[in-house]
Write a protein that holds these residues in place. Structure first.
Motif, short mmCIF file in Angstrom:
data_model
loop_
_atom_site.label_atom_id
_atom_site.label_comp_id
_atom_site.label_asym_id
_atom_site.label_seq_id
_atom_site.Cartn_x
_atom_site.Cartn_y
_atom_site.Cartn_z
N ALA A 70 0.83 -0.64 -0.31
CA ALA A 70 -0.14 -0.38 0.47
C ALA A 70 1.15 0.91 -0.32
CB ALA A 70 -0.46 -0.24 0.98
N SER A 71 0.58 2.25 -1.36
CA SER A 71 1.12 3.16 -0.89
C SER A 71 0.49 4.14 -0.74
CB SER A 71 2.53 3.64 -2.57
OG SER A 71 1.52 2.88 -3.29
N GLY A 72 1.30 5.77 -1.19
CA GLY A 72 0.35 7.34 -1.08
C GLY A 72 -0.51 7.16 0.15
N SER A 73 -1.34 8.42 0.06
CA SER A 73 -1.73 8.90 1.19
C SER A 73 -2.83 7.89 2.07
CB SER A 73 -2.46 10.04 0.71
OG SER A 73 -1.79 10.95 0.33
N ILE A 74 -2.44 6.87 2.62
CA ILE A 74 -3.10 6.38 2.94
C ILE A 74 -1.95 6.36 4.70
CG2 ILE A 74 -2.03 4.14 3.01
CD1 ILE A 74 -4.45 2.51 3.30
N PHE A 75 -3.01 6.20 5.78
CA PHE A 75 -2.25 6.16 7.29
C PHE A 75 -3.25 5.26 8.89
CE2 PHE A 75 -0.08 10.05 5.48
CZ PHE A 75 -1.23 10.51 4.66
#
Length: 120
Positions: free
Chosen positions: A24-29
């Motif tokens: 998973a990559s990008g704007s996930i927190f």
């Protein structure tokens, strides 16, 4: 923008093994759950295995003792080790990640899937 990417699928003989990976990559927190699902032709998508940040792990009855899910939270990765594969394991395998968007909204993110075919 969030991207979930699976890899590791392919053709394997009955009794063989495969290891699927998911990133998973990008704007996930704050990913609190990563799971693997599968969908065979003509069937509904079903849960295969899921791993929570609280340590809870769930397996479908059909894969218990054969599949193992693991996670690397620092890398936002999940793995599915599949042993003793059977023809009925043939399906498209999807990875899902549950976390929070950049706006703080809880969200599920899905990959495009990777084909696993078990055949002699």
């Amino acid at each position: 923008q969030v991207e979930v990417v699976e890899s590791g699928g392919g053709l394997v003989q009955p009794g063989g093994s495969l290891r699927l990976s998911c990133t998973a990559s990008g704007s996930i927190f704050g990913i609190n759950l990563m799971g693997w699902y599968r969908q065979a032709p003509g069937k509904e998508r079903e849960l295969v295995a899921a791993s929570g940040s609280d340590g809870n792990i769930t397996y479908a009855d059909s894969v218990k003792g054969r599949f193992t899910i693991s996670r690397d939270p620092a890398k936002k990765m999940s793995y599915l080790q599949m042993n003793s594969l059977k023809p009925e394991d043939t399906a498209v395998y999807y990875c899902a990640a549950r976390g929070f968007s950049i706006s703080g909204r809880p969200s599920d993110y899905w990959g495009q899937g990777t084909q696993v075919t078990v055949s002699s």
